[in-house]
Design a protein around this motif. Structure first.
Motif, PDB file in Angstrom:
ATOM      1  N   ARG A  70       0.828  -1.206   0.000  1.00 51.30           N
ATOM      2  CA  ARG A  70       0.000   0.000   0.000  1.00 51.30           C
ATOM      3  C   ARG A  70       0.863   1.256   0.000  1.00 51.30           C
ATOM      4  O   ARG A  70       0.531   2.254  -0.629  1.00 51.30           O
ATOM      5  CB  ARG A  70      -0.921   0.018   1.223  1.00 51.30           C
ATOM      6  CG  ARG A  70      -1.990  -1.051   1.241  1.00 51.30           C
ATOM      7  CD  ARG A  70      -3.079  -0.705   2.250  1.00 51.30           C
ATOM      8  NE  ARG A  70      -2.529  -0.402   3.560  1.00 51.30           N
ATOM      9  CZ  ARG A  70      -2.482  -1.261   4.580  1.00 51.30           C
ATOM     10  NH1 ARG A  70      -2.944  -2.490   4.429  1.00 51.30           N
ATOM     11  NH2 ARG A  70      -1.976  -0.909   5.743  1.00 51.30           N
ATOM     12  N   GLU A  71       1.964   1.218   0.751  1.00 49.62           N
ATOM     13  CA  GLU A  71       2.900   2.341   0.830  1.00 49.62           C
ATOM     14  C   GLU A  71       4.316   1.793   0.878  1.00 49.62           C
ATOM     15  O   GLU A  71       4.547   0.660   1.280  1.00 49.62           O
ATOM     16  CB  GLU A  71       2.636   3.193   2.089  1.00 49.62           C
ATOM     17  CG  GLU A  71       1.286   3.869   2.137  1.00 49.62           C
ATOM     18  CD  GLU A  71       1.104   4.691   3.392  1.00 49.62           C
ATOM     19  OE1 GLU A  71       2.121   5.137   3.966  1.00 49.62           O
ATOM     20  OE2 GLU A  71      -0.046   4.855   3.820  1.00 49.62           O
ATOM     21  N   GLU A  83       7.516   0.105   4.711  1.00 47.14           N
ATOM     22  CA  GLU A  83       6.585  -0.693   3.926  1.00 47.14           C
ATOM     23  C   GLU A  83       5.268  -0.851   4.680  1.00 47.14           C
ATOM     24  O   GLU A  83       5.250  -1.221   5.848  1.00 47.14           O
ATOM     25  CB  GLU A  83       7.191  -2.073   3.648  1.00 47.14           C
ATOM     26  CG  GLU A  83       8.463  -2.035   2.822  1.00 47.14           C
ATOM     27  CD  GLU A  83       9.324  -3.260   3.037  1.00 47.14           C
ATOM     28  OE1 GLU A  83       9.866  -3.760   2.053  1.00 47.14           O
ATOM     29  OE2 GLU A  83       9.461  -3.698   4.194  1.00 47.14           O
ATOM     30  N   GLN A  84       4.186  -0.569   3.996  1.00 46.01           N
ATOM     31  CA  GLN A  84       2.845  -0.816   4.513  1.00 46.01           C
ATOM     32  C   GLN A  84       2.146  -1.715   3.501  1.00 46.01           C
ATOM     33  O   GLN A  84       2.096  -1.393   2.307  1.00 46.01           O
ATOM     34  CB  GLN A  84       2.075   0.496   4.685  1.00 46.01           C
ATOM     35  CG  GLN A  84       2.734   1.493   5.628  1.00 46.01           C
ATOM     36  CD  GLN A  84       2.667   1.040   7.082  1.00 46.01           C
ATOM     37  OE1 GLN A  84       1.716   0.356   7.486  1.00 46.01           O
ATOM     38  NE2 GLN A  84       3.679   1.404   7.855  1.00 46.01           N
TER      39      GLN A  84
END
Length: 224
Positions: A70-71, A83-84
């Motif tokens: 996601r990110e 990191e997401q």
């Protein structure tokens, strides 16, 4: 971690040793993609954490979990955002591997089982792991008369891709399997990653196929 076509000269890659388990501790590979059961995933690996992960998978016959970013970025860089990623994904089985030069591995993987998890853990080398719960496989259901046009259109698309040398799946097309048809369309259609992820998790294969049918009709790819 960038994806790249994996060559066919390979070694190793048996079925995972825990495919029938209800839970497992998996290494996670956050990627800017959504892997589906039955889908192919070529990878070019060069980060130490993933080289070690791949080596362990080959030694043990195990796999790793592919989760959608996601990110953040696939490759760690100084000062990059953390990191997401989604807390659900698909278990990847390593089928083929090649080492074209030191420090680089080319993997050819296949998506197998879907899973969810609660709290991932990051190891000292940066590798993420999680205790995952596997979700039920799709029941094999025919598309039926309502979605036969979707299955027929996929068959035509696969033939066109094959003529161009593009392989979307292993083996013969399973056009009589609603979940399989829906999954391959989800890979082909230019959908946002968030939509791909939600469709991957849809527990009812006929509902997943219905949603795909809606998109195809909106684009004029299926009529009647």
């Amino acid at each position: 971690m960038s994806a790249a076509p994996a060559p066919g000269n390979a070694a190793g890659g048996a079925a995972t040793s825990f495919t029938t388990a209800e839970t497992a501790t998996l290494p996670l590979f956050p990627l800017q993609t959504v892997l589906y059961p039955g889908g192919l995933l070529p990878l070019k690996i060069f980060e130490a954490r993933y080289l070690d992960m791949a080596g362990e998978c080959l030694r043990s016959g195990g796999g790793f979990g592919v989760v959608c970013l996601r990110e953040g970025t696939e490759v760690r860089r100084p000062g990059a955002a953390p990191e997401q990623f989604e807390h659900a994904g698909v278990l990847a089985r390593v089928d083929d591997v090649d080492a074209p030069q030191p420090g680089i591995l080319l993997l050819r993987c296949t998506g197998t089982r879907r899973f969810t998890f609660d709290t991932p853990k990051q190891e000292a080398d940066g590798l993420w792991t999680a205790e995952v719960r596997f979700l039920p496989d799709d029941p094999v259901l025919p598309p039926g008369a309502e979605f036969q046009g979707v299955a027929d259109a996929l068959g035509q698309a696969l033939k066109a891709l094959d003529a161009e040398g593009v392989q979307l799946c292993e083996g013969a097309p399973r056009l009589d399997d609603a979940g399989w048809v829906a999954n391959r369309w989800c890979e082909l259609l230019p959908l946002p990653l968030s939509a791909r992820h939600k469709l991957m998790l849809q527990p009812d294969p006929l509902m997943r196929l219905r949603l795909v049918d809606d998109v195809l009709r909106q684009r004029g790819l299926v009529t009647g």
